[in-house]
Design a protein around this motif. Structure first.
Motif, PDB file in Angstrom:
ATOM      1  N   VAL A  88       0.858  -1.182   0.000  1.00  8.80           N
ATOM      2  CA  VAL A  88       0.000   0.000   0.000  1.00  8.80           C
ATOM      3  C   VAL A  88       0.895   1.233   0.000  1.00  8.80           C
ATOM      4  N   SER A  89       0.643   2.126  -0.952  1.00 12.33           N
ATOM      5  CA  SER A  89       1.327   3.424  -0.930  1.00 12.33           C
ATOM      6  C   SER A  89       0.264   4.480  -0.641  1.00 12.33           C
ATOM      7  N   LEU A  90       0.506   5.267   0.409  1.00 12.36           N
ATOM      8  CA  LEU A  90      -0.473   6.263   0.808  1.00 12.36           C
ATOM      9  C   LEU A  90       0.209   7.588   1.088  1.00 12.36           C
ATOM     10  N   HIS A  91      -0.595   8.629   1.094  1.00 15.81           N
ATOM     11  CA  HIS A  91      -0.040   9.962   1.307  1.00 15.81           C
ATOM     12  C   HIS A  91       0.544  10.037   2.712  1.00 15.81           C
ATOM     13  N   GLN A  92       1.694  10.693   2.816  1.00 19.77           N
ATOM     14  CA  GLN A  92       2.382  10.758   4.110  1.00 19.77           C
ATOM     15  C   GLN A  92       1.561  11.471   5.184  1.00 19.77           C
ATOM     16  N   GLN A  93       0.602  12.300   4.805  1.00 25.99           N
ATOM     17  CA  GLN A  93      -0.245  12.957   5.794  1.00 25.99           C
ATOM     18  C   GLN A  93      -1.140  11.966   6.533  1.00 25.99           C
ATOM     19  N   LEU A  94      -1.364  10.787   5.939  1.00 22.21           N
ATOM     20  CA  LEU A  94      -2.202   9.780   6.581  1.00 22.21           C
ATOM     21  C   LEU A  94      -1.419   8.898   7.560  1.00 22.21           C
ATOM     22  N   LEU A  95      -0.114   8.947   7.513  1.00 27.15           N
ATOM     23  CA  LEU A  95       0.698   8.059   8.343  1.00 27.15           C
ATOM     24  C   LEU A  95       0.381   8.134   9.841  1.00 27.15           C
ATOM     25  N   PRO A  96       0.214   9.330  10.429  1.00 23.15           N
ATOM     26  CA  PRO A  96      -0.079   9.367  11.866  1.00 23.15           C
ATOM     27  C   PRO A  96      -1.420   8.725  12.252  1.00 23.15           C
ATOM     28  N   GLN A  97      -2.312   8.552  11.289  1.00 25.80           N
ATOM     29  CA  GLN A  97      -3.630   7.999  11.576  1.00 25.80           C
ATOM     30  C   GLN A  97      -3.685   6.473  11.493  1.00 25.80           C
ATOM     31  N   LEU A  98      -2.607   5.837  11.060  1.00 25.44           N
ATOM     32  CA  LEU A  98      -2.621   4.392  10.875  1.00 25.44           C
ATOM     33  C   LEU A  98      -2.709   3.646  12.201  1.00 25.44           C
ATOM     34  N   GLN A  99      -3.391   2.529  12.159  1.00 23.38           N
ATOM     35  CA  GLN A  99      -3.540   1.647  13.327  1.00 23.38           C
ATOM     36  C   GLN A  99      -2.337   0.714  13.369  1.00 23.38           C
ATOM     37  N   VAL A 100      -1.270   1.141  14.026  1.00 26.23           N
ATOM     38  CA  VAL A 100       0.005   0.447  13.980  1.00 26.23           C
ATOM     39  C   VAL A 100      -0.115  -1.008  14.424  1.00 26.23           C
ATOM     40  N   LYS A 101      -0.681  -1.244  15.591  1.00 26.06           N
ATOM     41  CA  LYS A 101      -0.732  -2.606  16.124  1.00 26.06           C
ATOM     42  C   LYS A 101      -1.521  -3.534  15.203  1.00 26.06           C
ATOM     43  N   ALA A 102      -2.674  -3.093  14.738  1.00 25.61           N
ATOM     44  CA  ALA A 102      -3.501  -3.929  13.869  1.00 25.61           C
ATOM     45  C   ALA A 102      -2.839  -4.166  12.513  1.00 25.61           C
ATOM     46  N   LEU A 103      -2.219  -3.134  11.947  1.00 29.72           N
ATOM     47  CA  LEU A 103      -1.582  -3.289  10.642  1.00 29.72           C
ATOM     48  C   LEU A 103      -0.328  -4.157  10.711  1.00 29.72           C
ATOM     49  N   CYS A 104       0.359  -4.143  11.855  1.00 25.12           N
ATOM     50  CA  CYS A 104       1.548  -4.992  12.021  1.00 25.12           C
ATOM     51  C   CYS A 104       1.200  -6.465  11.857  1.00 25.12           C
ATOM     52  N   ALA A 105      -0.004  -6.831  12.202  1.00 25.86           N
ATOM     53  CA  ALA A 105      -0.421  -8.229  12.145  1.00 25.86           C
ATOM     54  C   ALA A 105      -0.788  -8.671  10.725  1.00 25.86           C
ATOM     55  N   LEU A 106      -0.872  -7.721   9.801  1.00 32.95           N
ATOM     56  CA  LEU A 106      -1.295  -8.048   8.437  1.00 32.95           C
ATOM     57  C   LEU A 106      -0.086  -8.259   7.523  1.00 32.95           C
ATOM     58  N   PRO A 107      -0.223  -9.149   6.542  1.00 32.17           N
ATOM     59  CA  PRO A 107       0.880  -9.409   5.610  1.00 32.17           C
ATOM     60  C   PRO A 107       0.932  -8.367   4.495  1.00 32.17           C
ATOM     61  N   LEU A 108       1.376  -7.169   4.830  1.00 31.64           N
ATOM     62  CA  LEU A 108       1.471  -6.116   3.822  1.00 31.64           C
ATOM     63  C   LEU A 108       2.708  -5.272   4.067  1.00 31.64           C
ATOM     64  N   SER A 109       3.102  -4.569   3.037  1.00 30.36           N
ATOM     65  CA  SER A 109       4.180  -3.590   3.148  1.00 30.36           C
ATOM     66  C   SER A 109       3.601  -2.225   2.814  1.00 30.36           C
TER      67      SER A 109
END
Length: 171
Positions: A88-109
């Protein structure tokens, strides 16, 4: 049923191997709208990688929370179930809103919209060893994650931008 000659079998196997190698190098780039319409399962015969470009914050929230009511999230889960690698490539302004713990568990970069790598760390402590191979990148951590002094030095030396998660986790 007719028997195939060894040369015919060899030719078929070579063709299959060639197709699999082509698939392994093939990336399907999509937008969130494409995922919402749903993807034909036949595309995974030709593509082993899915690149989601510029999704919304709402999509990232639903993906992190595994909201299967969203067709776009269903499409990603279908891709994973077929062994497709997701980026997933997303705008850097969205980075602080990411759900770090939940996304860490997913197989994505992840990367930002300029292609800069994004590393997620959900642990309580980040040390130098977790950052060793990272250069010119983003480090996203959970709100209470601490960095060791050596890790902080490495952030500066390797031009790694550190962001702590702002949003609460999935309910």
């Amino acid at each position: 049923m007719p028997t195939l000659a060894p040369s015919q079998i060899e030719q078929i196997v070579e063709q299959i191997v060639t197709l699999l190698r082509q698939r392994e190098r093939s990336v399907l780039a999509v937008r969130q709208d494409d995922l919402e319409r749903g993807l034909n399962a036949a595309v995974w015969v030709r593509h082993a990688h899915l690149h989601i470009q510029q999704p919304t914050a709402a999509f990232m929230q639903q993906l992190a929370c595994a909201d299967s009511d969203w067709r776009a999230v269903q499409s990603v889960h279908e891709a994973w179930s077929l062994g497709v690698q997701v980026h997933v490539s997303l705008h850097q302004q969205l980075l602080p809103q990411l759900q770090v713990k939940a996304l860490c568990a997913l197989p994505l970069s992840l990367s930002d919209h300029r292609g800069t790598a994004v590393m997620l760390q959900a642990g309580q402590l980040v040390g130098r060893s977790e950052l060793a191979g990272l250069h010119d990148a983003w480090l996203l951590t959970a709100p209470h994650t601490l960095l060791t002094p050596l890790a902080r030095d490495l952030l500066r030396q390797h031009h790694i931008h550190w962001i702590r998660q702002e949003s609460p986790s999935c309910n």
